[in-house]
Design a protein around this motif. Structure first.
Motif, PDB file in Angstrom:
ATOM      1  N   UNK A 172     -10.777  18.448 -25.513  1.00  0.00           N
ATOM      2  CA  UNK A 172     -10.221  19.754 -25.175  1.00  0.00           C
ATOM      3  C   UNK A 172     -11.129  20.631 -24.336  1.00  0.00           C
ATOM      4  N   UNK A 173     -12.383  20.205 -24.123  1.00  0.00           N
ATOM      5  CA  UNK A 173     -13.335  21.029 -23.364  1.00  0.00           C
ATOM      6  C   UNK A 173     -13.500  20.457 -21.958  1.00  0.00           C
ATOM      7  N   UNK A 174     -13.322  21.306 -20.939  1.00  0.00           N
ATOM      8  CA  UNK A 174     -13.512  20.868 -19.548  1.00  0.00           C
ATOM      9  C   UNK A 174     -15.004  20.685 -19.277  1.00  0.00           C
ATOM     10  N   UNK A 175     -15.330  19.575 -18.654  1.00  0.00           N
ATOM     11  CA  UNK A 175     -16.737  19.299 -18.335  1.00  0.00           C
ATOM     12  C   UNK A 175     -16.850  18.888 -16.872  1.00  0.00           C
ATOM     13  N   UNK A 176     -17.849  19.405 -16.205  1.00  0.00           N
ATOM     14  CA  UNK A 176     -18.189  18.919 -14.860  1.00  0.00           C
ATOM     15  C   UNK A 176     -19.533  18.228 -14.990  1.00  0.00           C
ATOM     16  N   UNK A 177     -19.602  16.992 -14.504  1.00  0.00           N
ATOM     17  CA  UNK A 177     -20.798  16.196 -14.737  1.00  0.00           C
ATOM     18  C   UNK A 177     -21.214  15.450 -13.484  1.00  0.00           C
ATOM     19  N   UNK A 178     -22.507  15.261 -13.347  1.00  0.00           N
ATOM     20  CA  UNK A 178     -23.049  14.413 -12.281  1.00  0.00           C
ATOM     21  C   UNK A 178     -23.462  13.111 -12.944  1.00  0.00           C
ATOM     22  N   UNK A 179     -22.810  12.031 -12.551  1.00  0.00           N
ATOM     23  CA  UNK A 179     -22.996  10.777 -13.289  1.00  0.00           C
ATOM     24  C   UNK A 179     -23.311   9.623 -12.331  1.00  0.00           C
ATOM     25  N   UNK A 180     -24.391   8.882 -12.566  1.00  0.00           N
ATOM     26  CA  UNK A 180     -24.630   7.675 -11.771  1.00  0.00           C
ATOM     27  C   UNK A 180     -23.498   6.667 -12.014  1.00  0.00           C
ATOM     28  N   UNK A 181     -23.117   5.871 -11.000  1.00  0.00           N
ATOM     29  CA  UNK A 181     -21.961   4.980 -11.139  1.00  0.00           C
ATOM     30  C   UNK A 181     -22.085   3.948 -12.277  1.00  0.00           C
TER      31      UNK A 181
END
Lengths: 172, 338
Positions: free
Chosen positions: A22-31
């Protein structure tokens, strides 16, 4: 300061958006980061377990857009835009999901390691709506191993919840 | 897992161009097999092209009265599709005999065709394997080879193709729609996968950069006279030791036409038209079924640990044909074999 192990380990990170419990997250993620590692190591949602890390045990089962999948075989970047539900989003102490209550009532675990995956998988199975008999529950839950061998009680707990009319109505 | 770069393709043409132009690039869709293989360093693509956003998720009726299944249709959606359940129950049954519900939710139609062998030595990078490392040798031939092939093997490789779905698609004579840098083409199912020969690194006949875009089923046939019988080391969630997809066109008490495909025994779904022809015009009896099995299994060869598969396959063929003739397909939740 908290060290972000995943970002530190990765090559070029990709920006993604996820809605987790339910929580919006913006993330920088290695592939190369799996959804399971992202949940456990970065978002501190350690309910989903890393059992075999190869899709053979089901301990990492989560719901992606309502469908149960093995989080260990999902690349996080490929789930950009998805809604993820882990056991932490299924229920919390004081506000347990009927399946969590039924697992307790039926003593459907011993060590508890497989339990989050079992419960997420059972919710997914009920969403799918193809299990009508005990044999079908056993077959459609076969992707979740329990090394303690609590299968009998796990099936009882699921049957109990599936049999409750209130739950059926809520699911409709 | 080795690091890799990631590209998300928006169109089929863009995806094909991205992979065709880079020998170290691979398509990824459900990822249930590829991610696993990458964790073990069995496959080490330097670039993954994500094709999951491509518009290949439809199941559409064809002018020929069949179905065209988009390559990205998940295995579970295909198995539970009302048209597939009604008209292609053999396919639905085979899909539901494979993997787990979680894997079927993630795995795609195209990916199922492209999944790689589960030979223990293919997965174990500390051992030689001609499929993983061409020229390194085959550890399975003299190793633990209980799961390995008995038909169509070569000096170089005794791996099996692990799919259940593909066994049914072979029996149903599906076709595979492919697009690639040199345009589209359509392959009969029997020509999609290949035998290992001296190049076991190639599981199928696709060129680098070619993509499966759809699987097409011909108009439905065989009524209730079909079965998918899968025999394995545990009751669920295990690869086949031997499986049989059988479909019969009955003519009264006799057999007008038979389709028989085997899984777990070869580098591709194993179909022998001469063996099927044995049944034409014959009564549906164990003797007829046994005669067909003899032709289908001609030349079968064990490697020690898998010798049992030869007799098991024979009995499985006979049993599956009896189920198909009686119109009593194997139930995939109740594992009692009738």
């Amino acid at each position: 300061m908290e060290i972000d192990r995943l970002t530190a380990a990765g090559p070029t990170a990709v920006s993604i958006a996820l809605k987790v419990n339910g929580v919006e997250r913006r993330l920088e993620v290695p592939p190369s980061v799996t959804l399971l590692d992202l949940l456990r190591e970065r978002l501190d949602l350690t309910g989903s377990k890393k059992g075999c890390d190869q899709g053979q045990c089901g301990a990492c089962t989560v719901l992606v857009n309502g469908r149960r999948v093995n989080a260990c075989l999902q690349l996080a970047v490929m789930n950009d835009g998805a809604e993820i539900t882990t056991i932490e989003g299924v229920g919390q102490p004081g506000a347990l999901h009927p399946l969590q209550e039924a697992f307790i009532a039926h003593d459907a675990f011993q060590c508890g390691y497989c339990t989050p995956g079992q419960i997420c998988s059972a919710i997914g199975m009920m969403n799918e709506g193809h299990a009508k008999t005990e044999a079908e529950i056993r077959e459609l839950m076969s992707g979740n191993l329990c090394r303690c061998g609590a299968y009998g009680n796990i099936v009882d707990a699921i049957e109990d919840v599936m049999g409750r009319s209130a739950f059926k109505e809520a699911a409709e | 897992m080795m690091n890799f770069s990631y590209t998300r393709a928006e169109t089929v043409a863009e995806a094909i161009a991205a992979v065709a132009g880079d020998p170290a690039a691979r398509f990824i869709a459900g990822g249930t097999n590829l991610v696993d293989l990458m964790k073990y360093d069995v496959m080490k693509p330097e670039r993954l092209v994500d094709i999951t956003r491509l518009p290949l998720r439809e199941i559409e009726a064809t002018d020929a009265g069949g179905l065209r299944i988009g390559a990205l249709v998940p295995n579970s959606d295909l198995a539970y599709d009302a048209r597939v359940q009604r008209d292609y129950p053999l396919l639905a049954s085979a899909i539901l005999a494979g993997a787990s519900a979680q894997l079927r939710n993630a795995a795609t139609t195209g990916g199922n065709l492209l999944q790689r062998t589960r030979c223990y030595y293919f997965y174990d990078v500390a051992t030689p394997c001609n499929k993983r490392e061409p020229g390194s040798g085959c550890a399975a031939k003299t190793g633990v080879n209980r799961v390995n092939a008995i038909l169509g093997t070569s000096e170089a490789c005794i791996a099996t193709h692990p799919s259940d779905m593909c066994v049914a698609l072979a029996a149903l004579e599906a076709t595979v729609h492919v697009e690639g840098p040199n345009g589209p083409r359509v392959l009969p199912f029997a020509e999609f996968h290949r035998l290992p020969g001296d190049a076991p690194q190639h599981d199928n006949t696709l060129a680098h950069g070619e993509m499966v875009v759809a699987v097409e089923l011909p108009a439905p046939r065989f009524g209730r006279n079909h079965t998918y019988l899968k025999l394995r080391d545990r009751l669920s969630y295990a690869f086949a030791l031997v499986s049989v997809a059988a479909a019969l066109e009955m003519d009264g008490e006799g057999i007008a036409e038979a389709r028989i495909a085997l899984g777990g025994v070869a580098h591709k779904p194993w179909r022998v038209p001469d063996g099927e022809a044995v049944l034409k015009g014959k009564p549906a009896t164990p003797d007829s079924f046994g005669a067909a099995a003899d032709v289908i299994l001609a030349g079968a060869k064990g490697y020690g640990g898998n010798d049992f598969k030869i007799e098991l396959a024979r009995r499985a063929i006979v049993r599956a044909l009896a189920q198909a003739a009686a119109g009593e397909p194997q139930v995939q939740s109740d594992k009692t074999v009738n």
